[in-house]
Write an enzyme that holds these catalytic residues in place. Structure first.
Site, PDB file in Angstrom:
ATOM      1  N   ASN A 107      -2.742  -3.021  -2.829  1.00 42.31           N
ATOM      2  CA  ASN A 107      -2.287  -2.368  -4.054  1.00 42.31           C
ATOM      3  C   ASN A 107      -3.318  -1.376  -4.577  1.00 42.31           C
ATOM      4  O   ASN A 107      -2.959  -0.292  -5.040  1.00 42.31           O
ATOM      5  CB  ASN A 107      -1.986  -3.423  -5.130  1.00 42.31           C
ATOM      6  CG  ASN A 107      -0.571  -3.952  -5.012  1.00 42.31           C
ATOM      7  OD1 ASN A 107       0.360  -3.328  -5.484  1.00 42.31           O
ATOM      8  ND2 ASN A 107      -0.408  -5.083  -4.337  1.00 42.31           N
ATOM      9  N   CYS A 135       1.922 -12.901   0.406  1.00 41.99           N
ATOM     10  CA  CYS A 135       1.086 -14.029  -0.035  1.00 41.99           C
ATOM     11  C   CYS A 135       1.920 -15.110  -0.689  1.00 41.99           C
ATOM     12  O   CYS A 135       1.477 -16.247  -0.839  1.00 41.99           O
ATOM     13  CB  CYS A 135       0.055 -13.596  -1.060  1.00 41.99           C
ATOM     14  SG  CYS A 135      -0.487 -11.903  -0.907  1.00 41.99           S
ATOM     15  N   TRP A 170     -23.888 -25.595 -19.320  1.00 39.11           N
ATOM     16  CA  TRP A 170     -24.289 -24.667 -18.258  1.00 39.11           C
ATOM     17  C   TRP A 170     -23.118 -24.553 -17.308  1.00 39.11           C
ATOM     18  O   TRP A 170     -22.762 -25.532 -16.638  1.00 39.11           O
ATOM     19  CB  TRP A 170     -25.510 -25.190 -17.479  1.00 39.11           C
ATOM     20  CG  TRP A 170     -26.796 -25.206 -18.238  1.00 39.11           C
ATOM     21  CD1 TRP A 170     -27.328 -26.270 -18.927  1.00 39.11           C
ATOM     22  CD2 TRP A 170     -27.737 -24.122 -18.377  1.00 39.11           C
ATOM     23  NE1 TRP A 170     -28.538 -25.896 -19.481  1.00 39.11           N
ATOM     24  CE2 TRP A 170     -28.814 -24.593 -19.164  1.00 39.11           C
ATOM     25  CE3 TRP A 170     -27.777 -22.802 -17.920  1.00 39.11           C
ATOM     26  CZ2 TRP A 170     -29.911 -23.801 -19.502  1.00 39.11           C
ATOM     27  CZ3 TRP A 170     -28.871 -22.013 -18.256  1.00 39.11           C
ATOM     28  CH2 TRP A 170     -29.918 -22.510 -19.041  1.00 39.11           C
ATOM     29  N   ARG A 219      13.464   6.304  -8.374  1.00 36.63           N
ATOM     30  CA  ARG A 219      12.303   7.108  -8.766  1.00 36.63           C
ATOM     31  C   ARG A 219      12.114   8.301  -7.832  1.00 36.63           C
ATOM     32  O   ARG A 219      10.998   8.775  -7.641  1.00 36.63           O
ATOM     33  CB  ARG A 219      11.047   6.242  -8.731  1.00 36.63           C
ATOM     34  CG  ARG A 219      11.092   5.186  -9.798  1.00 36.63           C
ATOM     35  CD  ARG A 219      10.071   4.103  -9.536  1.00 36.63           C
ATOM     36  NE  ARG A 219      10.144   3.148 -10.632  1.00 36.63           N
ATOM     37  CZ  ARG A 219       9.124   2.856 -11.426  1.00 36.63           C
ATOM     38  NH1 ARG A 219       7.953   3.399 -11.230  1.00 36.63           N
ATOM     39  NH2 ARG A 219       9.276   1.997 -12.397  1.00 36.63           N
ATOM     40  N   SER A 236       7.904  -3.629  -0.770  1.00 37.82           N
ATOM     41  CA  SER A 236       7.076  -4.098  -1.890  1.00 37.82           C
ATOM     42  C   SER A 236       7.241  -5.579  -2.179  1.00 37.82           C
ATOM     43  O   SER A 236       7.518  -5.971  -3.299  1.00 37.82           O
ATOM     44  CB  SER A 236       7.432  -3.318  -3.165  1.00 37.82           C
ATOM     45  OG  SER A 236       7.297  -1.942  -2.952  1.00 37.82           O
ATOM     46  N   ALA A 272       0.827  -1.205   0.000  1.00 39.92           N
ATOM     47  CA  ALA A 272       0.000   0.000   0.000  1.00 39.92           C
ATOM     48  C   ALA A 272       0.864   1.258   0.000  1.00 39.92           C
ATOM     49  O   ALA A 272       0.660   2.172  -0.806  1.00 39.92           O
ATOM     50  CB  ALA A 272      -0.944  -0.005   1.202  1.00 39.92           C
TER      51      ALA A 272
END
Lengths: 465, 465
Positions: A318, A54, A447, A81, A50, A21
């Protein structure tokens, strides 16, 4: 320090927490506003940024060969950056009034205050460690971050015994059970719930129980761990419940996590019933114009029940980061909420859910019908057609879809996305029966199983009316 | 004949065509109304009922070991449910005024009239056979029904040569190419279009071209077949285009199908631009209260373009049958339309589409942005993560989703369902970016490829505004 006018006129964004985040927010803000306009300082107390928490079970299980594959972007890449990333530095206090944070360098012990114009709190979650005797013994491992994963791998490498006990049968628990059985361990899963995967209704959890047993995993449900027994060497040797002892050469805790919000609470920021920060739709902390929060430390709106929930999941983190970064960067974005979609895998068993379980629906004051059907992942005559069970909840009278749970083999898990989109759109089960889903024998029966469930739900809604 | 009062007061349903749509309608009507209330007579001119034509390529390719696996319900099973099924009997005339059909027994030549109270037309589609020299030569095969499939298998068994030419590169063409390459044939696909799979935009079709070549299939695009050359024995020996000859021991025609509506046209029933019967939303033939039609012989409403299309597909035929049966049986159901979802597979290549292609959007008077992204089926670090290309069209200004095309490997195809539901719900690409889709490393990157495409589409819509 001699600051030029330009320097002082820059806004300063401080980000607390350098995982999904926080760093998504920083990166997105940077994309929208260059370093001349916005200074970005990010604090991360661990060695990593980062990374995919998981992915840890797959790294431990050997499917992912090395730790660094789990790192989406390294500190160096962020710095390239123009993000002033300060690793191994913990924020120990937020001074909301004074618009500054107090930071401590973990390696030197040095502390300092840093001002902010805008603040992003992305402190994540911390694993629940039961306060039981022996929980800190060598051989008992959590798997929340990359350091945990490395410690567990070190233990596995150093231990001859092949008996593993996993405590907890949620996502992390079942994924760690797979990792350990893939490594050749005898795996026992000890679980407090009536069935594994309490994110499913018990009737669907029962299918997971049976399938995991079929994979050679020993499932102990309805069992409360009382202590971790240690040997003469101080290492864990068994997990004890009221009824029994389960010998263990290694123990993995997969009990769940809580939002890491002590810092935010201490600063007087609003926290909800589940311990997570409360935000508005732009992910701004409620009542605070210049503070945003996202990821595992916030609560999110469940669009089906209309209530707040805590759902620690990288994909939400994210999205939060993206939304925060857009807003901080002068753009506009919102995070409308979740429907509670989750998928998991134990060996070839796929487990998925979205929306409300029976007990969630009751708690939300909803009356419903529930149906369960058996179908297959592909046309019945096509090779590899695997059985699949789909449970569907629909609101009484209106027939609005409330939730779907799927347990099956290959091809089962991602089918839940059909229901996730239908829930988001507020579709009824009758509308769903007409959905134009992809059909060809290698992909689906004529189906689709989700449509078979919808048809049965329509009948149930009608006969209940 | 001496009819009792009960006998005479029964309504009589006549079904023309005993495959998916017709027999689904008959079965559903029977479920709702017992034999005391409704007599059901069904005519089928072939030897088979309720079979999966979509499964024929897999039977020919050997994935499905025997023909009867493709038969969902045999004539005997239908009869056991009190359906008076008359096999090998063709309806040669419909007398709408007189409410009766003229039937001919193909084996005896006997003809008779049968009255109806309600009529279901489910005559299907017939393959397009180009009117070219040599098209009827032994060794040239269509693959529309089970008899065709058996004939092709007989030819393959009796032929020593291993060179196969498939004419046409739509669904049947690519599936037959897979079947034949699996059987060890040298396969050439000769295709009139610029790229294979004209149901995709050419840029996405190009990916299919390349991937099929990678599988060892020779792809000849932009080529018009002019004749089928035969040898001294009268059998096919090559397929000729303007430019070249392609030696062939066996030829499979996969050019497409047309609605089989001669009977209906002759009876004055309304037929649309694509040659299919036109119905209302309850699948009743327009202007005719007691005649229904469904399956491959009707046109369906495309919900995205607002135009009628002809989409021969078993999953639609089954839905039509279900809707017709409900309405004929005294219930209520509608078929609201399609969004044009289709999936296909050539070896491990998965191809999917839903909604509008660029040319469909233009034809519908829509202005749009189109974006294409590359992603993977699973988290990049997870074993088996396979590349996937997703193209997305969104309406200019509004950002409404218009269509999605996906070409990739395992896990690519059924992702199109996300877009199919979003299209049905009329979602914008911005709304899609917030979709709560199933995430775990074995199932998806943290941003599902469909969401990555949606994010890029949002940017394109904004910068176009």
């Amino acid at each position: 320090m001699n600051m030029s006018r330009t320097e002082r006129s820059r806004e300063r964004l401080v980000v607390v927490g350098g995982d999904a985040a926080g760093m998504s927010a920083a990166s997105q803000a940077r994309r929208l506003r260059g370093p001349d306009e916005l200074e970005i300082v990010a604090f991360e107390r661990s060695h990593f940024t980062s990374y995919s928490a998981c992915g840890i079970p797959y790294w431990v299980g050997g499917d992912v060969p090395e730790r660094d594959r789990l790192i989406a972007r390294s500190p160096e890449e962020h710095r390239a950056r123009d993000i002033d990333l300060r690793m191994r530095t913990e924020v120990v206090e937020i001074d909301v009034e004074g618009r500054r944070v107090h930071a401590r360098e973990l390696d030197t012990g040095a502390t300092y205050w840093t001002p902010y114009d805008k603040l992003v709190i992305a402190t994540g979650a911390r694993p629940i460690r039961p306060d039981l005797p022996g929980v800190d013994a060598p051989g008992v491992h959590g798997v929340q971050n990359l350091d945990d994963g490395q410690a567990l791998l070190d233990t596995l490498a150093a231990t001859e015994g092949r008996r593993a006990v996993v405590v907890g049968a949620g996502y992390i628990g079942v994924e760690m059970a797979e990792a350990l059985i893939n490594l050749g361990y005898e795996v026992t899963v000890v679980n407090r719930g009536k069935e594994p995967m309490s994110t499913l209704d018990p009737d669907m959890g029962r299918l997971v129980h049976r399938a995991m047993e079929g994979l050679g995993i020993t499932m102990v449900d309805d069992a409360e761990v009382t202590k971790f027994l240690t040997g003469d060497d101080g290492r864990v040797r068994a997990v004890a419940t009221d009824d029994a002892e389960y010998p263990a050469d290694v123990v993995v805790l997969g009990i769940g996590v809580r939002p890491e919000t002590e810092l935010a609470r201490a600063a007087g920021l609003p926290v909800g019933d589940h311990g997570g920060l409360l935000t508005d739709l732009s992910m701004r902390v409620r009542g605070h114009d210049d503070i945003w929060a996202g990821g595992d430390c916030v609560e999110v709106l469940d669009l089906v029940s209309g209530r707040e929930r805590h759902i620690p999941l990288g994909t939400h983190a994210n999205k939060h980061g993206q939304v925060i970064g857009a807003n901080v960067g002068g753009g506009y974005a919102t995070f409308p909420g979740v429907v509670g979609t989750a998928v998991s895998k134990v060996c070839d068993l796929e487990i998925a859910r979205t929306g409300l379980r029976e007990k969630d629906a009751r708690r939300a004051g909803l009356q419903f019908v529930a149906v369960t059907i058996e179908s297959t992942s592909r046309a019945g005559y096509y090779p590899g057609a695997a059985p699949m069970t789909v449970k569907m909840l629909a609101e009484r009278r209106t027939g609005r879809l409330l939730g779907v749970q799927i347990v099956g083999r290959e091809g089962a898990g991602k089918r839940v996305d059909i229901a996730a989109v239908a829930l988001t759109a507020g579709m009824t089960v009758e509308q769903m029966t007409a959905l134009d889903l992809g059909y060809a024998p290698p992909f689906s029966p004529v189906w689709d199983p989700v449509l078979v469930a919808a048809r049965k739900a329509v009948t149930a809604v009608r006969s209940d009316a």
